[in-house]
Design a protein around this motif. Structure first.
Motif, PDB file in Angstrom:
ATOM      1  N   TYR A 104       0.950  -1.117  -0.076  1.00 31.39           N
ATOM      2  CA  TYR A 104      -0.240  -0.098  -0.002  1.00 31.39           C
ATOM      3  C   TYR A 104       0.757   1.332  -0.028  1.00 31.39           C
ATOM      4  O   TYR A 104       1.961   1.223   0.318  1.00 31.39           O
ATOM      5  CB  TYR A 104      -0.886  -0.081   1.073  1.00 31.39           C
ATOM      6  CG  TYR A 104      -0.422  -0.195   2.651  1.00 31.39           C
ATOM      7  CD1 TYR A 104      -0.374  -1.388   3.231  1.00 31.39           C
ATOM      8  CD2 TYR A 104       0.207   1.026   3.153  1.00 31.39           C
ATOM      9  CE1 TYR A 104       0.094  -1.477   4.249  1.00 31.39           C
ATOM     10  CE2 TYR A 104       0.721   0.909   4.606  1.00 31.39           C
ATOM     11  CZ  TYR A 104       0.837  -0.461   5.145  1.00 31.39           C
ATOM     12  OH  TYR A 104       0.948  -0.677   6.528  1.00 31.39           O
ATOM     13  N   LEU A 154      -8.631   7.856   1.854  1.00 32.58           N
ATOM     14  CA  LEU A 154      -8.645   6.975   0.893  1.00 32.58           C
ATOM     15  C   LEU A 154      -7.322   5.982   1.179  1.00 32.58           C
ATOM     16  O   LEU A 154      -6.327   6.709   1.678  1.00 32.58           O
ATOM     17  CB  LEU A 154      -8.456   7.690  -0.402  1.00 32.58           C
ATOM     18  CG  LEU A 154      -9.433   8.470  -1.167  1.00 32.58           C
ATOM     19  CD1 LEU A 154      -9.241   9.374  -2.204  1.00 32.58           C
ATOM     20  CD2 LEU A 154     -10.669   7.270  -1.443  1.00 32.58           C
ATOM     21  N   VAL A 207      -5.082   3.329  -1.045  1.00 35.75           N
ATOM     22  CA  VAL A 207      -4.602   2.763  -2.202  1.00 35.75           C
ATOM     23  C   VAL A 207      -3.306   1.814  -2.046  1.00 35.75           C
ATOM     24  O   VAL A 207      -2.483   2.029  -1.239  1.00 35.75           O
ATOM     25  CB  VAL A 207      -4.077   3.872  -3.293  1.00 35.75           C
ATOM     26  CG1 VAL A 207      -3.778   3.525  -4.553  1.00 35.75           C
ATOM     27  CG2 VAL A 207      -5.432   4.599  -3.493  1.00 35.75           C
ATOM     28  N   GLY A 212      -8.385   0.632  -4.616  1.00 35.65           N
ATOM     29  CA  GLY A 212      -8.764   1.768  -3.833  1.00 35.65           C
ATOM     30  C   GLY A 212      -9.659   1.516  -2.897  1.00 35.65           C
ATOM     31  O   GLY A 212     -10.855   0.936  -3.449  1.00 35.65           O
ATOM     32  N   ILE A 240     -16.623   6.025  -3.495  1.00 33.63           N
ATOM     33  CA  ILE A 240     -15.329   6.525  -3.884  1.00 33.63           C
ATOM     34  C   ILE A 240     -15.481   6.770  -5.342  1.00 33.63           C
ATOM     35  O   ILE A 240     -16.018   6.216  -6.053  1.00 33.63           O
ATOM     36  CB  ILE A 240     -14.525   4.918  -3.916  1.00 33.63           C
ATOM     37  CG1 ILE A 240     -14.270   4.682  -2.518  1.00 33.63           C
ATOM     38  CG2 ILE A 240     -12.962   5.553  -4.620  1.00 33.63           C
ATOM     39  CD1 ILE A 240     -13.465   2.885  -2.477  1.00 33.63           C
ATOM     40  N   THR A 259     -14.403   7.818  -9.070  1.00 29.46           N
ATOM     41  CA  THR A 259     -13.524   7.305 -10.097  1.00 29.46           C
ATOM     42  C   THR A 259     -13.433   8.202 -11.376  1.00 29.46           C
ATOM     43  O   THR A 259     -14.684   8.558 -11.730  1.00 29.46           O
ATOM     44  CB  THR A 259     -13.951   5.839 -10.313  1.00 29.46           C
ATOM     45  OG1 THR A 259     -15.243   5.760 -10.549  1.00 29.46           O
ATOM     46  CG2 THR A 259     -13.104   4.939  -9.288  1.00 29.46           C
ATOM     47  N   SER A 310      -8.003   8.484 -11.605  1.00 29.42           N
ATOM     48  CA  SER A 310      -7.892   8.509 -10.064  1.00 29.42           C
ATOM     49  C   SER A 310      -9.156   8.216  -9.443  1.00 29.42           C
ATOM     50  O   SER A 310     -10.291   7.925  -9.767  1.00 29.42           O
ATOM     51  CB  SER A 310      -7.763  10.263  -9.878  1.00 29.42           C
ATOM     52  OG  SER A 310      -8.697  10.940 -10.399  1.00 29.42           O
ATOM     53  N   VAL A 311      -8.736   8.046  -7.899  1.00 34.86           N
ATOM     54  CA  VAL A 311      -9.853   7.705  -7.153  1.00 34.86           C
ATOM     55  C   VAL A 311     -10.037   9.056  -6.141  1.00 34.86           C
ATOM     56  O   VAL A 311      -9.088   9.594  -6.034  1.00 34.86           O
ATOM     57  CB  VAL A 311      -9.613   6.500  -5.989  1.00 34.86           C
ATOM     58  CG1 VAL A 311      -9.943   5.421  -6.986  1.00 34.86           C
ATOM     59  CG2 VAL A 311      -8.322   6.553  -5.727  1.00 34.86           C
TER      60      VAL A 311
END
Ligand code: 1HN
Length: 371
Positions: free
Chosen positions: A74, A93, A95, A166, A263, A265, A333-334
């Motif tokens: 991570y 968040l 990732v 994510g 989330i 996106t 991207s998240v």
């Protein structure tokens, strides 16, 4: 009583009431209610080759099973490690990058966190099952595992597969809503053919068998890259967004809202030479460079990226993107924008000075922790 005598008396008063776990708002309002978003999330960038090499090193070391659950490395925001913020890329968040080797199974489980996967590398032989629907994962696909859906991963191909995970780990932890349950077998039973949801929903139309279905969560679990690419090609006939270039949000086809309800996106396309204007917003984001090369300026700091890299855009920091290569840039991207929107917290501001672009004061260098 003079002003200074009153101040001394008030300080003594504050100390006295603190013994009973009480506090005076007149001394601390500014701590609770800041003039603008205040946080310790720093912008950061991780190189793809570093993450990929470490995952391949972990490959033969870690057997997948109920002890390990997943082989994931991570992205730790360096400034958030304290206070138990393990695995936080931003305050909301998480990732990570996951490696699955041919023949492996990552066992079925479910959790209250929402999860998305974005496929980085593989031969198309790896799959996820979501509540019994199997979907094969190809480079560029976005796969959803909505909160509390059973999911396991398997691999019928011959090459290692890497994908981005994510999850809204920080958000759910802050809201104390975390639950986790392992399934009693490694694989959750399949129902229906693979990619049924793609067949029913993927093209902006839906099969009539689905007319009665409404709302949350998204019935589409795999947003195939070929479809997203086509949508971006269509957008190129229109004006680009000044801050994000040609960009789309992945949506739930039954509501038009965010594909995952919590989330956000987004996929952005920057054409060669494109240099966007700077803006800042309350939501935070973690980017993955699907393809191309360039840089992002965040609060005057230049973050140079190439294919596969990841970087963090923290809340309320100025940022703009530049494509310096000869090819198209695609940035996935998240973000936590859906949550900010639902809570009425989202705000956005454009940079007015300097024709909307920042001066570059320095260039980012990754910092190694000394041992
Ligand atoms: C998880 O369930 C997966 O299912 C990946 O592949 C990453 C990170 C934190 C918590 C659960 C997966 C995760 C995770």
């Amino acid at each position: 009583m003079s002003q200074s005598e009153a101040r001394i008396a008030l300080n003594e008063f504050a100390a006295k009431i603190s013994e009973e776990h009480l506090g005076p708002l007149w001394d601390n309002l500014g701590h609770m209610i800041t003039l603008k978003p205040k946080h310790e999330v720093i912008p950061y960038l991780w190189k793809w080759q570093t993450i990929r090499n470490y995952l391949l090193e972990a490959g033969p070391l870690l057997a997948l099973g109920r002890e390990s659950e997943r082989r994931v490395i991570y992205l730790q925001n360096p400034s958030l490690l304290k206070d138990g913020k393990i695995g936080y890329s931003t305050n909301t968040l998480y990732v990570g990058v996951q490696l699955l080797l041919p023949g492996e199974v990552a066992p079925s489980h479910r959790h209250s966190q929402a999860a998305i996967r974005f496929i980085i590398e593989g031969d198309g032989g790896a799959y996820t099952t979501v509540d019994g629907e199997k979907t094969y994962m190809e480079r560029g696909d976005l796969v959803l595992t909505p909160p509390w859906t059973w999911h396991d991963h398997g691999h019928e191909g011959t090459e290692p597969v890497f994908w981005m995970d994510g999850l809204d780990v920080g958000l759910v932890k802050t809201l104390t809503g975390s639950f986790f349950e392992p399934y009693h077998e490694n694989k959750y039973p399949l129902s229906g053919p693979p990619d049924g949801s793609v067949a029913r929903y993927a093209s902006g139309v839906r099969a009539i068998s689905e007319r009665k279905r409404k709302g949350y969560p998204s019935p589409l679990i795999n947003y195939k890259w070929s479809n997203i690419k086509q949508a971006l090609e269509g957008l190129e006939r229109l004006d680009p967004d000044p801050y994000d270039g040609y960009a789309v949000d992945y949506i739930n086809p039954t509501t038009g809202g965010s594909a995952d309800a919590r989330i956000g996106t987004t996929m952005q396309r920057l054409t060669p030479g494109m240099h966007t204007k700077a803006h800042r917003h309350v939501h935070s984001a973690v980017y993955h460079v699907l393809e191309g090369s360039g840089y992002t300026v965040i609060e005057g700091q230049k973050f140079e990226w190439e294919q596969g890299d990841f970087f963090v855009v923290p809340p309320w920091l100025w940022h703009e993107h530049v494509n310096t290569g000869t090819g198209t840039v695609h940035l996935f991207s998240v973000n936590d924008r859906p949550v900010m929107e639902i809570l009425g917290l989202e705000q956005e501001e454009e940079l007015r000075d300097n024709n909307g672009q920042q001066e570059v004061a320095r260039t980012f260098e990754p910092a190694r922790l000394s041992k």
